[in-house]
Write an enzyme that holds these catalytic residues in place. Structure first.
Site, PDB file in Angstrom:
ATOM      1  N   GLU A   1     -52.776  26.677  78.731  1.00 41.76           N
ATOM      2  CA  GLU A   1     -51.349  26.347  78.897  1.00 41.76           C
ATOM      3  C   GLU A   1     -50.462  27.438  78.289  1.00 41.76           C
ATOM      4  OE1 GLU A   1     -50.322  24.100  80.751  1.00 41.76           O
ATOM      5  OE2 GLU A   1     -51.873  22.560  80.837  1.00 41.76           O
TER       6      GLU A   1
ATOM      7  N   ASN B   1     -48.141  30.128  80.307  1.00 45.43           N
ATOM      8  CA  ASN B   1     -46.694  30.173  80.065  1.00 45.43           C
ATOM      9  C   ASN B   1     -46.218  31.591  79.754  1.00 45.43           C
ATOM     10  OD1 ASN B   1     -46.271  27.488  80.535  1.00 45.43           O
ATOM     11  ND2 ASN B   1     -46.083  26.901  78.387  1.00 45.43           N
TER      12      ASN B   1
ATOM     13  N   ARG C   1     -44.057  23.922  89.403  1.00 44.57           N
ATOM     14  CA  ARG C   1     -44.456  23.663  88.012  1.00 44.57           C
ATOM     15  C   ARG C   1     -44.106  22.210  87.708  1.00 44.57           C
ATOM     16  NH1 ARG C   1     -47.776  26.717  86.127  1.00 44.57           N
ATOM     17  NH2 ARG C   1     -47.874  28.392  87.632  1.00 44.57           N
TER      18      ARG C   1
HETATM   19  N1  LIG Z   1     -43.866  31.906  76.649  1.00 42.91           N
HETATM   20  C1  LIG Z   1     -42.727  31.455  77.214  1.00 42.91           C
HETATM   21  N2  LIG Z   1     -41.684  32.299  77.427  1.00 42.91           N
HETATM   22  C2  LIG Z   1     -40.534  31.870  78.000  1.00 42.91           C
HETATM   23  N3  LIG Z   1     -40.320  30.584  78.385  1.00 42.91           N
HETATM   24  C3  LIG Z   1     -41.314  29.681  78.188  1.00 42.91           C
HETATM   25  C4  LIG Z   1     -42.565  30.062  77.607  1.00 42.91           C
HETATM   26  N4  LIG Z   1     -43.339  28.952  77.521  1.00 42.91           N
HETATM   27  C5  LIG Z   1     -42.629  27.947  78.040  1.00 42.91           C
HETATM   28  N5  LIG Z   1     -41.399  28.355  78.458  1.00 42.91           N
HETATM   29  C6  LIG Z   1     -40.318  27.512  79.003  1.00 42.91           C
HETATM   30  O1  LIG Z   1     -40.604  26.155  78.694  1.00 42.91           O
HETATM   31  C7  LIG Z   1     -40.651  25.359  79.879  1.00 42.91           C
HETATM   32  C8  LIG Z   1     -41.668  24.242  79.716  1.00 42.91           C
HETATM   33  O2  LIG Z   1     -42.998  24.759  79.601  1.00 42.91           O
HETATM   34  P1  LIG Z   1     -44.226  23.844  80.064  1.00 42.91           P
HETATM   35  O3  LIG Z   1     -45.481  24.610  79.942  1.00 42.91           O
HETATM   36  O4  LIG Z   1     -44.138  22.536  79.338  1.00 42.91           O
HETATM   37  O5  LIG Z   1     -43.900  23.541  81.597  1.00 42.91           O
HETATM   38  P2  LIG Z   1     -44.001  24.543  82.841  1.00 42.91           P
HETATM   39  O6  LIG Z   1     -44.775  25.754  82.473  1.00 42.91           O
HETATM   40  O7  LIG Z   1     -42.640  24.765  83.380  1.00 42.91           O
HETATM   41  O8  LIG Z   1     -44.843  23.682  83.879  1.00 42.91           O
HETATM   42  P3  LIG Z   1     -46.451  23.457  83.880  1.00 42.91           P
HETATM   43  O9  LIG Z   1     -46.976  23.951  82.549  1.00 42.91           O
HETATM   44  O10 LIG Z   1     -46.625  21.989  84.036  1.00 42.91           O
HETATM   45  O11 LIG Z   1     -46.958  24.242  85.018  1.00 42.91           O
HETATM   46  C9  LIG Z   1     -40.953  26.346  80.992  1.00 42.91           C
HETATM   47  O12 LIG Z   1     -40.493  25.875  82.250  1.00 42.91           O
HETATM   48  C10 LIG Z   1     -40.190  27.595  80.526  1.00 42.91           C
HETATM   49  O13 LIG Z   1     -38.826  27.522  80.845  1.00 42.91           O
HETATM   50 MG   LIG Z   2     -46.593  25.670  81.504  1.00 40.66          MG
END
Ligand SMILES: Nc1ncnc2c1ncn2[C@@H]1O[C@H](COP(=O)(O)OP(=O)(O)OP(=O)(O)O)[C@@H](O)[C@H]1O
Ligand SMILES: [Mg+2]
Lengths: 150, 100
Positions: free
Chosen positions: A48, A52, A107
């Site tokens: 995860e 990200n 996502r």
């Molecule tokens: N390393 C990162 N750098 C910049 N923004 C981030 C990072 N990690 C998370 N985010 C932000 O946090 C939000 C939520 O992250 P999360 O992993 O919970 O969901 P997602 O990645 O959007 O969806 P999924 O993991 O279910 O595919 C992301 O949509 C993004 O905007």
């Molecule tokens: Mg994610």
């Protein structure tokens, strides 16, 4: 066995490296004899955070670098995933279930929720220079419970 | 990934790992099947999928939306303990029930 053991590595922020990164962490922790479930929990959380960094931190740019480090202290594993990308403007909001800034890419916004449920603790630090995610889990809990009940 | 058509049910068997990298080829494969086959129910079997993260939830919801436009129900089958937990925490079984 030495109580503290650690490694640190850097790799390109490309999607081919997602399975490599979680596999390396799994292999490093395997020597602690954790249960298969514990290893899978950690691998899922690492996946995860690394994903990200690739899709949000560097937004698919291929020249980003991710730093991954693992520290074992006794049975406590601390895993740090760091990118030098965009950063997260509102960490509390980002952690909410179903919150995503990329719904058009299908996502689901469940990444942080998965990390929080599979690990003992998830700490996020983020700013304009990037994001650091620190995951912690005490391994071998099943084993200790079994020993106590004997 | 492989599939079987049993009467009017399209059974999909996911194999290996479903992460962000794998989603780039699994998504178009699923969509091609959804477009080309005629069926009245779809079941995705996870017995041979040994890894999935939240990317998989997005892939499933995306396919669910396509299927529901054609009023075709989607069911999930045989997830591992980890994958089952991810499905539960994202409330997926409410729209694509677990089947045996
Ligand atoms: N390393 C990162 N750098 C910049 N923004 C981030 C990072 N990690 C998370 N985010 C932000 O946090 C939000 C939520 O992250 P999360 O992993 O919970 O969901 P997602 O990645 O959007 O969806 P999924 O993991 O279910 O595919 C992301 O949509 C993004 O905007
Ligand atoms: Mg994610």
């Amino acid at each position: 066995m030495k109580r503290i053991n650690k490694f640190k590595m850097e790799f390109d922020a490309i999607s081919q490296n997602e399975s490599f990164a979680r596999g390396v962490v799994g292999a490093f922790l395997a020597r602690l004899n954790p249960s298969i479930d514990e290893i899978n929990d950690v691998k899922t959380a690492v996946s995860e955070a690394v994903t990200n960094a690739i899709v949000h931190g560097y937004e698919g740019r291929e020249n980003g670098i991710i730093t991954l480090s693992v520290l074992i202290d006794g049975m406590l594993a601390t895993i740090t995933i760091e990118d030098k990308g965009e950063g997260i403007p509102d960490i509390e909001k980002a952690k909410e279930p179903f919150y995503t800034t990329k719904p058009e890419e299908e996502r689901s916004g469940m990444g942080f929720t998965v990390m929080e449920s599979f690990m003992d603790s998830v700490e996020v630090r983020s700013g304009k220079k990037g994001t650091v995610v620190i995951l912690k889990k005490e391994l071998g809990k099943c084993f200790h419970m079994r020993r106590l009940s004997l | 990934m492989f599939h079987k058509k049993v009467k009017d049910v399209l059974e999909i068997y996911l194999v290996g790992e479903l992460d962000e990298h794998a989603s780039h080829y699994i998504r178009p494969k699923l969509d091609a099947l959804i477009e080309s086959e005629s069926f009245s129910k779809m079941v995705i079997d996870f017995r041979e999928l040994f890894f999935m993260d939240s990317t998989g939830v997005g892939v499933l919801i995306g396919r669910y939306k396509k299927l529901s436009q054609r009023q075709i129900p989607l069911f999930l089958k045989n997830p591992s303990a980890q994958i089952d937990r991810i499905f539960r925490m994202s409330g997926l079984y409410k729209i694509m029930p677990l089947t045996v």
